[in-house]
Structures are given as structure tokens and as C-alpha cells.
Design a protein around this motif. Sequence first.
Motif: not given
Length: 429
Positions: A105-130
Motif C-alpha cells: 500500500x505504501x508503494x501504491x501511494x508513492x510513499x517510502x513506508x507505512x503503518x497499518x492501524x486498527x482504524x482511521x481514528x487510530x491512525x490519526x490519534x496515534x500519529x498526532x500523539x507521536x
Amino acid sequence: MENVITRRTFHPAFGATLPAFVATRVERYYRERVQQTWAGGHIMRGKVPGPDALHLSSNDYLSIARHPEILSAMYESIREEGNGLLMSAVFVHGESPLLEFENRLAAFMGAESGVLCQSGYAANTGLLQSIASPETTVYADMMAHMSLWEGIRSAGANPVSFMHNDPGHLERQILRYGPGIVVVDSVYSTNGSVSPLRDIADVCSVHGCVLVVDESHSLGTHGPRGAGMVVELGLTDRVHFRTASLAKAFAGRAGFVTCSHEFQEYFKCESNPAIFSSTLLPHEIRGLLATLEVIARDDWRRSQLASNARYLRDELTALGYNLNGSESQIIALEAGPEPRTMVLRDALEAHGVFGSVFCAPATAKNRSLVRLSINAALTQEQLEKIVTVCGAIREQVQLHLWPSTRRRGDTAPAAHRQRNGHEEMAVAA
């Protein structure tokens, strides 16, 4: 059946009695929201859809939730692996479908890497917290998704809002408070408006800000092969992080964050949602792998979706509905106060058209609406039915009195005011 909400109270036989500071809050909900505002009904609960109902409440934009290739992949996984190993993804290493999907999916989106999360909510909260801290100012579009605001809160960062889709106001805020993190949606889930990403990226570049773009409603539907709006606009080297819910066009249940290889490792050991939640089940990951193949291959689905959405936007605008700048597959009919939106909901559902009701806190107070989520499978006959229904109910829902109609200043261009055999009256500003 009449839609009436019955007040339920805690009985000692079924649990401890709530103390006053909690019970008072529950009581306020039933008194102020259910009884006073909704007259004993519930804004989210209208009619039960019949077998011929048009469902415009699903985020399955590309109409792939029942795709045989995806279902087959999930079925085989369940049969062979069951629920797999239930553990946090931080423990996953070596060869695994999860890591394979992250890379693909990261390659599909033209990104170097990526992280699969439990939900979009977890992705956003986890990213901002990080990436944010109490010393960080985070600039958020006032219509940014609630999960982004929750991420700011969980980080203890300083939240500063800017006017919706207004790069000039964003820049003035940055000049006042200093560099920080800017968070926007590419397509806004409430009204379907599209972010001016190039201009936002310019402001971030000039002032040394980190840019986070939530692509939940553009991944799969926009860009080459569905790679998203950031790829479509050539901004992959100017957007630091992209997030997405895979419960929209991907018709699954997961979230994703694009990042560097270095950040991927950091995120998995720093983000609380990543550390303290179990990973996705094997059949969900296998389904997402198959879904990525379908989305990348079936360009016709995106074309049909875009055509369907454009047709409805044009026709509903001609009928006098103010669509608040929608440029996507999300179309909002903003009736305003919640009682008026309940009237709109009931009018649509009486004709077999079912959308999603949005109200506070998903919208500002007195800007509630019915959201129509368009999909690729809608036929021309179904599209015409939606237009006919929306035309027929205008007087019933008092479209001319809606605040959104008054903001527009005119119900429709003169050439389009002739509908259903009679001449309409333009609404004064």
C-alpha cells in the motif's frame, strides 16, 4: 413503528447506581437532546429501509464490499488460519501478510513506508500523539475530522483552528503562533468539499511546518489507479504524512499512515493505539491485499463514481440545494437545526432514499444535515429517482427557509428553475 426513545435507568439488580456527577450528565442528554430537541424521537433513527431502498449511507464508494475476489480471499484465510495470533502488531516481524500489505500500500501511494492501524481514528490519534507534544502548535482546518482533533488533545498540544479551506488565514495564524503541524482532510467527510492542497503545502513549506493530510475520502477514488489526491497533485514530496481510513473506498476496517522507514519503526513503538491494541485479523489483511488489487485495476469504478457524483451535484444544485462547495462523491443537504433535519430525513425515507444524518458534534450546532454518499453502482434510473425525490420534497421540507439556502442567495440559475411543470420562485438572499 413510532420512533420514540424510552428513558432507561440503572437498576441495582443490573449494576451499581451511577453517582450524581454522571447521572446528571445522562439526564441532561435525555432532557435536552431527546425530549426538547428531538421531541422524544431520535435524529439517527428513522424508518427501517425496505428491500428496494436506495442506501446512500455507505462509504463503499467503489461498490466492492461484495466483490467475489475479495470475499474469496477472506474465506480462504478464515478456513486456513482462523483468527491467527492475537497480539499487538509491534510483535510482528519477518515474513507476514501484514508487513506485505504495509509495503504494497505504501508503494501504491508513492510513499517510502507505512503503518497499518486498527482504524482511521487510530491512525490519526496515534500519529498526532507521536509527533506533537505540549510544546507543539497544531493548526487544524475547522472542519478537520474529529480524530485529528482527538489526536491533538491526546498529545497535549496547542490547538489552533483556521477557517475552512483558507490558506491565507492559516498563514496569518502561523505568523501569530509560530511553526508547527498543519492537519487537513483532502476531501471533507461532512460536506464533500476539497482542500486546496497545493496552497496549503506552499504555506507549510514557507513557514517550516509539518503537513498531515487525511486521505480517507480520496484514497481509492482519486488519483492514478486510486492512489489518492496527494499523488494526483504531485505533492508526495511536500506532504510529510498521509493518513486514511480503509473503511471507505477500501470497504474494510483498518487505517493507514504513510511515512519513512525510520518513522515506521518509531511509530510502532511510540503510538499508544499501535502498542495497546491487537493487530487486524488474518482474514481482514488478506481481504485488504485483494482489495488493493481490485482498486488498482478497476479504473472504470472511479470513472463511474465521478460521473454519478457530478450528475447529482449538478441536478441538485439546479433544484436549489446549496451543496456547500461539494466537489466529490459526498453530497450534503444541510437543513440546519436538528428538528428541520429530521423532517428532511423523514421526507427522503418516505420515498425510499436513505442517507446519513450528521449533527453536533459531527457538525457545528444548527448546521445538521443529511449526507448522501454516492457510489459507482448507482444506475441512471436510481440517480434520476434521487433527483425526482429531492425535487418533490422541497416544499415539504421548506427548502427556502434553510439557512444554507439563504447563504446561497438564490435557489438556482434561471435556466434551471422550471421543474415538475411549474415555475419556481427564487429565494431572496
